[in-house]
Design a protein around this motif. Structure first.
Motif, PDB file in Angstrom:
ATOM      1  N   LEU A 169       0.826  -1.202   0.000  1.00 17.00           N
ATOM      2  CA  LEU A 169       0.000   0.000   0.000  1.00 17.00           C
ATOM      3  C   LEU A 169       0.863   1.257   0.000  1.00 17.00           C
ATOM      4  O   LEU A 169       0.430   2.315  -0.460  1.00 17.00           O
ATOM      5  N   ALA A 190      -8.423 -10.757  -2.153  1.00 20.22           N
ATOM      6  CA  ALA A 190      -7.826  -9.516  -1.656  1.00 20.22           C
ATOM      7  C   ALA A 190      -7.638  -8.623  -2.862  1.00 20.22           C
ATOM      8  O   ALA A 190      -6.819  -8.917  -3.737  1.00 20.22           O
ATOM      9  N   PHE A 196      -0.396  -7.897   5.413  1.00 17.21           N
ATOM     10  CA  PHE A 196      -1.674  -7.342   5.867  1.00 17.21           C
ATOM     11  C   PHE A 196      -2.013  -7.761   7.296  1.00 17.21           C
ATOM     12  O   PHE A 196      -2.994  -7.283   7.871  1.00 17.21           O
ATOM     13  N   TYR A 209      -0.765 -13.250   2.436  1.00 10.32           N
ATOM     14  CA  TYR A 209      -0.364 -11.841   2.484  1.00 10.32           C
ATOM     15  C   TYR A 209       0.041 -11.464   3.906  1.00 10.32           C
ATOM     16  O   TYR A 209      -0.702 -10.758   4.614  1.00 10.32           O
ATOM     17  N   LYS A 267      -5.709   1.675   3.872  1.00  5.79           N
ATOM     18  CA  LYS A 267      -6.339   0.807   4.863  1.00  5.79           C
ATOM     19  C   LYS A 267      -6.648  -0.564   4.259  1.00  5.79           C
ATOM     20  O   LYS A 267      -6.864  -0.701   3.049  1.00  5.79           O
ATOM     21  N   VAL A 268      -6.687  -1.578   5.123  1.00  9.48           N
ATOM     22  CA  VAL A 268      -7.075  -2.933   4.752  1.00  9.48           C
ATOM     23  C   VAL A 268      -8.346  -3.261   5.519  1.00  9.48           C
ATOM     24  O   VAL A 268      -8.394  -3.096   6.742  1.00  9.48           O
ATOM     25  N   GLN A 269      -9.394  -3.714   4.812  1.00 11.64           N
ATOM     26  CA  GLN A 269     -10.653  -4.001   5.487  1.00 11.64           C
ATOM     27  C   GLN A 269     -11.276  -5.295   4.986  1.00 11.64           C
ATOM     28  O   GLN A 269     -11.149  -5.662   3.825  1.00 11.64           O
ATOM     29  N   TYR A 270     -11.937  -5.975   5.929  1.00 16.77           N
ATOM     30  CA  TYR A 270     -12.664  -7.202   5.613  1.00 16.77           C
ATOM     31  C   TYR A 270     -14.157  -6.886   5.627  1.00 16.77           C
ATOM     32  O   TYR A 270     -14.675  -6.360   6.616  1.00 16.77           O
ATOM     33  N   ILE A 279     -10.914  -7.144   1.513  1.00 15.83           N
ATOM     34  CA  ILE A 279     -10.880  -8.602   1.604  1.00 15.83           C
ATOM     35  C   ILE A 279     -12.307  -9.108   1.740  1.00 15.83           C
ATOM     36  O   ILE A 279     -13.085  -8.612   2.565  1.00 15.83           O
ATOM     37  N   ILE A 306      -7.150  -1.860   0.421  1.00 11.48           N
ATOM     38  CA  ILE A 306      -7.332  -3.285   0.182  1.00 11.48           C
ATOM     39  C   ILE A 306      -8.660  -3.735   0.788  1.00 11.48           C
ATOM     40  O   ILE A 306      -8.957  -3.449   1.949  1.00 11.48           O
ATOM     41  N   SER A 353      -7.492  -4.598  -4.695  1.00  7.80           N
ATOM     42  CA  SER A 353      -7.117  -3.204  -4.516  1.00  7.80           C
ATOM     43  C   SER A 353      -8.160  -2.318  -5.194  1.00  7.80           C
ATOM     44  O   SER A 353      -8.503  -2.532  -6.355  1.00  7.80           O
ATOM     45  N   THR A 412      -5.682  -5.382   9.469  1.00  4.67           N
ATOM     46  CA  THR A 412      -6.982  -5.551   8.809  1.00  4.67           C
ATOM     47  C   THR A 412      -8.111  -5.122   9.738  1.00  4.67           C
ATOM     48  O   THR A 412      -8.250  -5.644  10.846  1.00  4.67           O
TER      49      THR A 412
END
Length: 217
Positions: free
Chosen positions: A29, A96, A184, A181, A136-139, A39, A37, A98, A188
């Protein structure tokens, strides 16, 4: 037009947009400051088979969206070969992807059988919206199709219906992501879409579309 070309055209119409691809294993990132990202997993019941493909549509109805509409698919395909499932309790995979910062939506779904028919909502769905933040990385959850059996004209069991549900499977999905990954891990955030059955706007009748045979001239 040849039979093969006609079939390919038909499939292109049915499966509007391209399938989403996972980011590279070394994705950073820091090198993509305007991206975030997301997920999510996509799956369908085991009463189906690898002859089926479940898909959910991303950013299909956003005018002027910075990226084209795409599909989140339950089973990865490479050179028309459908891969196996990452899950034991259903057919599916974790993605995952982008996306540029801003508003995004999941707008519809479809279940396709390789040599048969499709199941899809008969009316427009109420889109599921989510926001992506740069860096940011989010599920957002598990996008799942529950399948129902029925009997065909010969009395044989077939998949006759499907209904979409949003589930929280972070325990399963994020364990897979951490292995693939590691960059990450620990960053997350859990930002789930509304959990439960994803209701349509109006009736939820499903439409079965038989395959079209194009005569050879």
């Amino acid at each position: 037009m040849s039979y093969k070309s006609a079939v390919l055209c038909l499939l292109a119409i049915l499966l509007t947009g391209c399938a989403v691809s996972n980011v590279d294993r070394n994705f950073s990132l820091d090198n993509n400051p305007d991206q975030g990202i997301v997920i999510a997993s996509v799956s369908f019941d085991r009463i189906g088979s690898r002859n089926f493909q479940a898909m959910f549509y991303l950013d299909e109805d956003i005018p002027g969206a910075p990226v084209p509409a795409r599909r989140l698919e339950a089973l990865a395909e490479h050179v028309t070969i459908r891969m196996g499932s990452q899950f034991k309790d259903s057919y599916g995979q974790v993605l995952a992807i982008s996306l540029p910062a801003g508003r995004h939506t999941i707008s519809s779904w479809r279940l396709v059988r390789s040599a048969g028919y499709t199941l899809s909502p008969s009316e427009k769905m109420v889109p599921l919206e989510f926001q992506v933040e740069a860096g940011k990385v989010q599920y957002i959850g598990n996008l799942h199709l529950n399948l129902a059996e029925g009997n065909n004209m010969l009395g044989l069991p077939v998949i006759a219906d499907a209904s979409p549900e949003i589930r929280d499977r972070q325990d399963r999905d994020l364990a897979i992501i951490r292995k693939k990954y590691p960059q990450f891990a620990g960053r997350t955030e859990i930002r789930l879409l509304p959990l439960g059955t994803w209701e349509g706007d109006g009736t939820t009748r499903r439409v079965i579309q038989p395959a079209v045979t194009v005569p050879v001239k």
